[in-house]
Design an enzyme around this catalytic site. Structure first.
Site, PDB file in Angstrom:
ATOM      1  N   HIS A 118       5.900 -12.100   6.014  1.00 55.09           N
ATOM      2  CA  HIS A 118       5.742 -11.679   4.611  1.00 55.09           C
ATOM      3  C   HIS A 118       7.102 -11.316   4.050  1.00 55.09           C
ATOM      4  CE1 HIS A 118       5.398  -8.118   7.190  1.00 55.09           C
ATOM      5  NE2 HIS A 118       5.994  -7.452   6.212  1.00 55.09           N
ATOM      6  N   ASN A 154      11.490  -8.668   7.323  1.00 53.04           N
ATOM      7  CA  ASN A 154      11.895  -8.012   8.578  1.00 53.04           C
ATOM      8  C   ASN A 154      11.447  -8.834   9.777  1.00 53.04           C
ATOM      9  OD1 ASN A 154      12.963  -5.700   7.250  1.00 53.04           O
ATOM     10  ND2 ASN A 154      10.863  -4.985   6.916  1.00 53.04           N
ATOM     11  N   HIS A 168       9.076  -8.949   1.118  1.00 49.50           N
ATOM     12  CA  HIS A 168       8.952  -7.810   0.195  1.00 49.50           C
ATOM     13  C   HIS A 168       9.725  -8.145  -1.072  1.00 49.50           C
ATOM     14  CE1 HIS A 168       7.717  -4.809   3.402  1.00 49.50           C
ATOM     15  NE2 HIS A 168       8.246  -5.769   4.144  1.00 49.50           N
ATOM     16  N   ILE A 214       0.822  -1.211   0.000  1.00 49.08           N
ATOM     17  CA  ILE A 214       0.000   0.000   0.000  1.00 49.08           C
ATOM     18  C   ILE A 214       0.864   1.273   0.000  1.00 49.08           C
ATOM     19  CG2 ILE A 214      -0.274   0.365   2.506  1.00 49.08           C
ATOM     20  CD1 ILE A 214      -3.299   0.690   1.964  1.00 49.08           C
TER      21      ILE A 214
END
Ligand code: AMP
Length: 331
Positions: A100, A87, A102, A31
């Site tokens: 998750h 992270n 990236h 987002i």
């Protein structure tokens, strides 16, 4: 337990732009993208972060990377390159605690190990400010020195500090017993000095009289000259040398301190102005020992005076290291 935002995206409770989905993972557009291509590949099963992975998750994670690879190919990011990053916890900046990955691409991504900026003042700024302070201090000292006769020395001179040995003292005290018999020791403290001449500022005194020995004492014939010799002594040796009755006694403190109190018969040559007192100093006879004191301790002021006297061949010169601080407690 409260659902993560990604669980709600997977459940279609929150809208997102889905780039890929199968039974194990979902890939959505971030987002708030950090690069032209910024996609999050999210395992559907809730795993907090890498630290919560179990052995049996190895295949799942392998699958995540294959999905990422395929997406990178789809976006044409392979030739120029891309980055896959995850992270874990606070220092890494994890904000959504649902594992998750990236996928970033589409422009040069910079170095990975760049550190966050310091909250205040970079090293360069600190060095710059430190440099400014040093320059300001030097400028202030220069102005002070140009208008004040009591100058700040630019470089602190390191003096050789030699303690007088017993044999030194025996050599120079050879006359003391004889002298002491002929003249009582004059070691009274003037606080304040009753005699007007002893409370006069040094400068006024300097023009009135050169460095002088106490009273009109005739020097002992057995004086042993030792030009340039400077030795440090303690209280007892100082008193014994004074008992010879033949010496120059110099108070190297400021005229103000001298005026407040000094050892009887001492004349004042302030260490900070010793150079400017050379014309007075060189008139003093060289036929007796020189005793100098200041506040005690490092004896910088005494050494300044001794240094000048040394240049003109005076010696032996004795510096009483206890100085005025010790003297007034003992007398
Ligand atoms: P991390 O900082 O590693 O926890 O990454 C979390 C990422 O999730 C950030 O890059 C956010 O921009 C992204 N993110 C948060 N909320 C949403 C959302 N509703 N849709 C898509 N991306 C999101």
């Amino acid at each position: 337990m409260q659902q993560t935002i990604f669980e709600r995206i997977i459940a279609r409770e929150i809208p997102s732009t889905i780039e890929f989905e199968d039974d194990r993972v979902i890939a959505i557009r971030d987002i708030a993208p950090s690069a032209p291509v910024h996609v999050l590949i999210i395992p559907k099963r809730v795993i907090r972060n890498v630290d919560d992975l179990a052995e049996q998750d190895a295949e799942l994670i392998g699958h995540v990377f294959l999905v990422a690879r395929d997406l990178a190919r789809k976006y044409g990011a392979v030739d120029n390159g891309y980055r896959i990053v995850t992270n874990c916890n606070e220092h890494a900046g994890q904000t959504v605690f649902h594992l998750h990955f990236h996928l970033l691409a589409g422009e040069p991504l910079g170095r990975m190990n760049s550190r966050p900026p310091r909250p205040s003042g970079s090293t360069r700024t600190m060095l710059f400010e430190g440099g400014l302070l040093v320059i300001a201090a030097i400028a202030l000292a220069a102005v002070f020195n140009s208008i004040n006769p009591r100058q700040i020395p630019w470089v602190k001179k390191e003096y050789e500090r030699t303690q007088a040995s017993q044999s030194d003292l025996e050599k120079y005290l050879a006359v003391s017993d004889t002298a002491a018999q002929s003249k009582p020791i004059d070691v009274a403290v003037n606080t304040p000095t009753p005699e007007p001449t002893k409370t006069e500022p040094a400068a006024a005194k300097a023009t009135a009289a050169p460095v002088a020995s106490p009273a009109s004492e005739k020097p002992m014939n057995s004086f042993v000259a030792d030009p340039g010799k400077v030795l440090e002594i303690g209280h007892d040796a100082f008193v014994r040398l004074m008992s010879t009755g033949s010496f120059h006694l110099i108070d190297a403190r400021t005229p103000e301190k001298y005026a407040e109190g000094h050892i009887a018969s001492a004349i004042n040559i302030y260490g900070g102005e010793a150079q400017s007192r050379i014309p007075d100093i060189i008139q003093a006879p060289r036929d007796r020992v020189i005793l100098i004191y200041c506040d005690g301790g490092e004896c910088e002021l005494s050494h300044h005076v001794a240094d000048v006297l040394k240049q003109f061949g005076y010696g032996p010169i004795f510096i009483y290291t206890g100085g005025w601080a010790e003297w007034k407690t003992k007398h």
